[in-house]
Structures are given as C-alpha cells and as structure tokens.
Scaffold this active site. Structure first.
Site, PDB file in Angstrom:
ATOM      1  N   GLU A   2      27.817   8.372  37.011  1.00 33.27           N
ATOM      2  CA  GLU A   2      26.813   8.260  35.949  1.00 33.27           C
ATOM      3  C   GLU A   2      25.875   7.068  36.209  1.00 33.27           C
ATOM      4  O   GLU A   2      24.661   7.166  36.018  1.00 33.27           O
ATOM      5  CB  GLU A   2      27.520   8.129  34.586  1.00 33.27           C
ATOM      6  N   HIS A  47      36.247   7.692  53.912  1.00 31.83           N
ATOM      7  CA  HIS A  47      36.108   9.063  54.433  1.00 31.83           C
ATOM      8  C   HIS A  47      34.653   9.401  54.735  1.00 31.83           C
ATOM      9  O   HIS A  47      34.313  10.574  54.856  1.00 31.83           O
ATOM     10  CB  HIS A  47      36.707  10.063  53.446  1.00 31.83           C
ATOM     11  N   LYS A  75      13.756  16.442  29.341  1.00 29.23           N
ATOM     12  CA  LYS A  75      15.036  16.183  28.700  1.00 29.23           C
ATOM     13  C   LYS A  75      15.847  17.452  28.471  1.00 29.23           C
ATOM     14  O   LYS A  75      17.022  17.510  28.748  1.00 29.23           O
ATOM     15  CB  LYS A  75      14.817  15.470  27.370  1.00 29.23           C
TER      16      LYS A  75
END
Ligand code: F6R
Length: 608
Positions: A481, A504, A603
């Site tokens: 986030e 990795h 939005k």
C-alpha cells in the site's frame, strides 16, 4: 468513471452545474463540458479539453434554465474538445454519459449508413444520434430515450437534453450510478450525491434499468418497459460541507487527518455490540457459523486491505481465506464451495471489475456476499446479502486514505466477530482483541503527529526515481500500500515486498541510490525482518525505518528511523499505514504533482 450532473429550474442552472461538476472531478478530469437550454430556444454547448476550472472560465456569461454537464476520464478517444461531452445527436439532442457502450462500433456503422456524421471517437456519440433518430419517429424525448436504451449493450448513466423540449431533462442508468436530487421548483441528477449536497439532501437512487423524466416541479421514474414506478425520496444524512476543503491544502491531506474521526465513526456500532456478528446484518451469525471458507475480492488499496485481513482471520478462526484481485477472479474458472462467504471490499461500491466478480461468484456456487463499502445505496451494497458500511465519509482525493484505514478496521472487526460466532478463541483473547479498538483513534492521532519528520524524509525521497517498501506478516500488504501511494501521487516507481522475498530477486536492485522504506511491528516477526534489513544495508541501501516501540534492535545503523510513541499490538497495520500516507503526500507536494487528481487516474473505476 466520468461524472455527470443535470439541473432544471427557473433560474440560471450553470453555476450549480459547474459547482456539481467540481465535486465530481474525482471521477475523471481530463476534459469537461456543459449543455444549456434556455427560454426562446437557446441551445448551446461549451466544452474544453481541460478541467472544470477551465470550463468555468470558458462558460463565463452563459446561462440556461436547464442543462447537463460532464467531467470525463477518457476511454474511447483521447482527451480533446471533440471527444468531450455533451455529444450532439443530429441538431436537437445532447447527451452526457458515464459508462461504456460495448456495441458502439456496429451502432456507429449503422448510423453512418443512415446518414449520421460523427465528430468524435467516443462510444457516447452513438447514444446521441440514436436518441435523435428515435425522436424523429416519436417526437417525444422520453419515448426516444426509452426506445434507444434497449439498443445499447454495456453500462451507462446518461443525461439527455432536447432543444425543443424546454420543460424536461431525461436521465437513465444501467450499471453506472445515478441519483436524482429533489429541490423546490427545481430538480437535479448526478453520478454521486456529493455533487448535489449544497442543493438538496432529498434524493432518489435510480435502480438498474430505470429512467426518469425530470421537470422543474416533479420527477417521474419509469422502469425499462415504461411502467411508472412510485419511489419515495430519502433524506441523506451527510453534512453539506462534508466535501469542502476547509483549512487544508489538498483533499488527501484533509482525509489523512480525518482518519481518527473516521475510525471512531466506523467502530462505534461494532463496539456497542461488542463485535457481535449482527454488526454485519441480522443473518450474519448463521452465515458466520457455517461458512467453510472465505474469499475476499477487491481492487487496488481495497485489495491490500483484504490481504492484511487474511492474517487476522486465519489466525483467529482457522477458516481458510483467499484474497483475489477482482479483474483476475472474474476471468478465472473455479467452483465455490457451498456456503463460501465472499467479502467484497470497495470504497465506492461501483468498481466495475468488482461488481462483475461478485456477480460471477454467485454463478459459481451457493455463496453469500458481505460488502464492506463506504457508500450507502451503492450498487455493491444493494447486491449483497450482508453489509458493513465504513463511516469514512466522502473521500474526494483519488488516493484511498481514510477509506483504506476504515476498511482495515472493518476487517479487524469482522475477524473478531467470526471468531465470536465460531467460538474459535477463548473469551480472554477475544476481549483483548476488542480491547485494542477503542484505543485506535488515539493511536492514529499519535502516528499523524510524526508529520514533521516525514516531511523531512519526503524532501530526500523527492529526488529519487525508485523506492522499495518492505514489511512482513500484516505489514507486508502495508508495504504494498505504501508503494502504491508513492507511485500514484508522487509518480515515483515503487515496489512493495515481503521482507523474505528480497533475496529472491529485488535485492539485485539495491545500491546506494535505492531508498528502502521498512515497516516494523512487534507482532510482525521483527527478528526475521532484521535479517532482511541487514541484507539491504550490506548493499548500501538507504533504509528508512518506521517502527513500533520494541523494534529498537532494527534501528542499528539505518539511515533514518521513526518510532511510534506506543505499540498498537495487532493493529500495527493500521497505525503504520498513516506515516506511509504522509510520506507519499509530502513527497508529492515536494514534486509539485496534482495530489488530489493524479494523472491518468480516476477515483471511481466504473469501467473495466
Ligand atoms: C488507490 C486507490 C485505488 C482503489 C481501487 C478500488 O489509492 O484508491 O487503488 O482502492 O480503485 O476502488 P474501490 O475501493 O472504490 O473499489
């Protein structure tokens, strides 16, 4: 995406249309336009390949007693004046549209064959010409729109104005939202109540497939087959100034600082009911007790909220949880086990991919749907069996902030409720988990108080082109986030990783140039995160550590460190989100980007 507004009155409607559009700009802002009809046959449109502010300048001095207006997020055709709405049908009809007409190409070809000329690349222009063609047959605008709608495949909310019909506007919806606003001697419609708040709080939500005849003194709703539908207006409980910027520089900043209040409001009922399943609806107890599995479906930040919740739910209840991106789920083949609880998370409740995924989940098995949503009466809430409304209030900044934090709070409550219903935790543990919730608004307040330090960090980050975000356990989705926030509003390429994944692959990117923002919590395997952090430091990476107290050992030798004043236990995912939002916000401010309306985004993603 796109926002539409319409108004009919005895006075000039232009100011209310423009003010409404400005409140809808979060839905799209690459071009805008307005059509006005007045007494004496005036019928004109004004369009700009720019925002509402530009339209307002261009429209200075214009007036009309009825009008429709539009702010666009381009899907078919570049942002240009020619592609901006309203679109003209023949010479006597204009249309604004939110949604996508999937069969626009064959319709366009057949209209061209009938002599119509197209001046835009949009799918919407076919609607305008179709209405015009039907109007030639019937002479009645309502009948013309009604005859047009069955020819359209796809999603639409439309507003229609006719040159020769001074007493009405027509609007209709299928798959895209539309709300009617009721005034005294004037009536309105819009994509979202935010546009209508200064005008009225009395509204009627149009249902799927309905259309409305909007006149100065009345609105009449019709079902798709033309039957009159009697609808009672409801008064919505939203403050008219809820969408005002007030003392803040940006809506995003305002919304970040509203989070303690948004959390208090969201948690109020859950705390009153001690997180009983009934918080999610009267039948939730039975559903929670019997569900064999939980499938969480969402997009973007809402998806990150779902990823976080998986840690809580599986740990507290043992019920298997899978978390899916809606746009992937809808095109994947699978069968849902009977009784699976699908949790659909959405700020807007109108995200096209999510709605399609939920509908497709219903076709895959006998499931129940729980909506976690911030918008009452949205399509998602109307189509769900159980509903929890987050109480974030209107969120205008494109980047999800208070919506995201309240989704996390709702999911935490859900995990506790599920554990209560299934008796999967001892009472003391349940009380301990619930006991954290009343502290949350204060913990959030304390995290926001770190703003000055984060502003200084943002100054450094604003010179970077890349950033890595690391976290483990519930803080891994928070790293995702944080990276999403930085890329969407500060336009810095950022990736979130689980700390253990570093070696990795992404470790190859780490050198002196790479800022690595690390989130550390006491319950998020800090010892393991410490090793990941050392791996970064050994390659010269610049570590910015945001930590709960108790993670001091990680701070050794890092470039910058910020510690929250107190621990937030299982809620660390929430409190550590706030500094990441502030970091992205101030970095964007430093870079001078358009924080509330980042480029290319909108939005409410109501198209696929
Ligand atoms: C990011 C953001 C988006 C939304 C996503 C889902 O800051 O706001 O990623 O989270 O578009 O939207 P909703 O929650 O309305 O379904």
């Amino acid at each position: 995406m796109c926002g539409i507004v319409g108004a009919i009155s005895d006075r000039n409607v232009l100011p209310m249309l423009l003010a409404g559009l400005a409140r809808l700009e979060y839905r799209g802002y690459d071009s805008s336009g307005v059509a006005l009809g007045g007494a004496g046959g005036d019928f004109r449109r004004i369009r700009v390949a720019g925002r509402v502010a530009e339209l307002t300048e261009r429209a200075d001095g214009a007036s009309g007693t009825r009008g429709i207006a539009h702010t666009r997020w381009a899907t078919h055709g570049v942002p240009s004046e020619a592609n901006a709405h309203p679109h003209l049908g023949g010479d006597s009809v204009m249309v604004v549209h939110n949604g996508i007409i999937e069969n626009h190409q064959p319709l366009r070809e057949s209209l061209i064959a009938r002599g119509y000329t197209f001046t835009s690349e949009t799918d919407t222009e076919v609607i305008a010409h179709l209405v015009h063609a039907e109007l030639q047959k019937t002479g009645d605008l309502l009948a013309a729109v009604r005859a047009t709608l069955p020819q359209l495949h796809g999603a639409y909310a439309i507003g229609v104005i006719g040159r020769d019909d001074p007493n009405r506007l027509i609007c209709a919806r299928l798959g895209s939202p539309l709300v009617l606003g009721l005034g005294f001697g004037e009536q309105y419609f819009a994509s979202d109540i935010a546009a209508l708040l200064p005008l009225t709080q009395r509204v009627i939500y149009l249902e799927e497939g309905e259309l409305a005849d909007v006149r100065r003194d009345s609105v009449q709703v019709f079902s798709a087959d033309g039957t009159k539908v009697e609808r009672t207006a409801r008064t919505i409980d939203v403050q008219p100034d809820a969408a005002e910027l007030g003392q803040y520089r940006h809506y995003m900043q305002k919304e970040i600082f509203e989070q303690p209040t948004a959390l208090t409001n969201t948690l109020q009922r859950a705390l009153e009911l001690n997180c009983a399943p009934e918080v999610f609806g009267p039948t939730a107890g039975a559903v929670f007790q019997s569900t064999p599995a939980i499938r969480i479906i969402a997009c973007g930040s809402s998806y990150h909220a779902g990823l976080t919740a998986r840690y809580w739910i599986e740990e507290w209840t043992g019920v298997p949880v899978s978390v899916e991106i809606a746009s992937e789920y809808r095109y994947r083949q699978n069968i849902e086990a009977d009784g699976t609880l699908v949790i659909a998370i959405s700020q807007s409740g109108e995200t096209a991919d999510l709605l399609a995924a939920v509908r497709s989940a219903r076709e895959r098995g006998a499931i129940k749907v729980l909506a976690l949503c911030n918008v009452p009466h949205s399509t998602l809430t109307r189509e769900s069996d159980l509903v929890f409304l987050t109480q974030a209030g209107i969120e205008i900044g494109v980047a999800s902030t208070k919506a995201f934090i309240t989704q996390l709070a709702a999911l935490y409550v859900f995990g506790v409720s599920l554990a209560r219903a299934r008796v999967s935790l001892p009472d003391e543990k349940l009380e301990e988990l619930i006991g954290w919730l009343p502290k949350l608004p204060l913990l959030a307040q304390e995290a926001l108080a770190l703003e000055p330090e984060l502003e200084a960090w943002a100054h450094e980050l604003s010179h970077d082109h890349n950033a890595l975000f690391l976290g483990r356990h519930t803080l891994f989705p928070i790293a995702l986030e944080g990276a999403l926030k930085l890329k969407e509003i500060a336009y810095i390429h950022a990736e979130g990783y689980a700390g253990g994944e570093l070696k990795h692959g992404p470790l190859a990117l780490v050198d002196e140039e790479m800022p690595v923002i690390v989130c550390a919590g006491k319950e998020a395997v800090p010892d393991k995160l410490a090793s990941n952090l050392r791996e970064v430091q050994a390659r010269g990476g610049r570590v910015y550590l945001i930590a709960e107290p108790g993670c001091e050992a990680l701070a050794d030798g890092v470039h910058r460190v910020l510690t929250l004043p107190q621990s937030s236990g299982p809620l660390a995912a929430l409190t550590l989100t706030l500094p990441l939002q502030l970091l992205a916000y101030h970095t964007a401010c430093r870079k001078g980007t358009d924080v509330d309306k980042p480029r290319n985004l909108a939005k409410s993603v109501t198209v696929e």
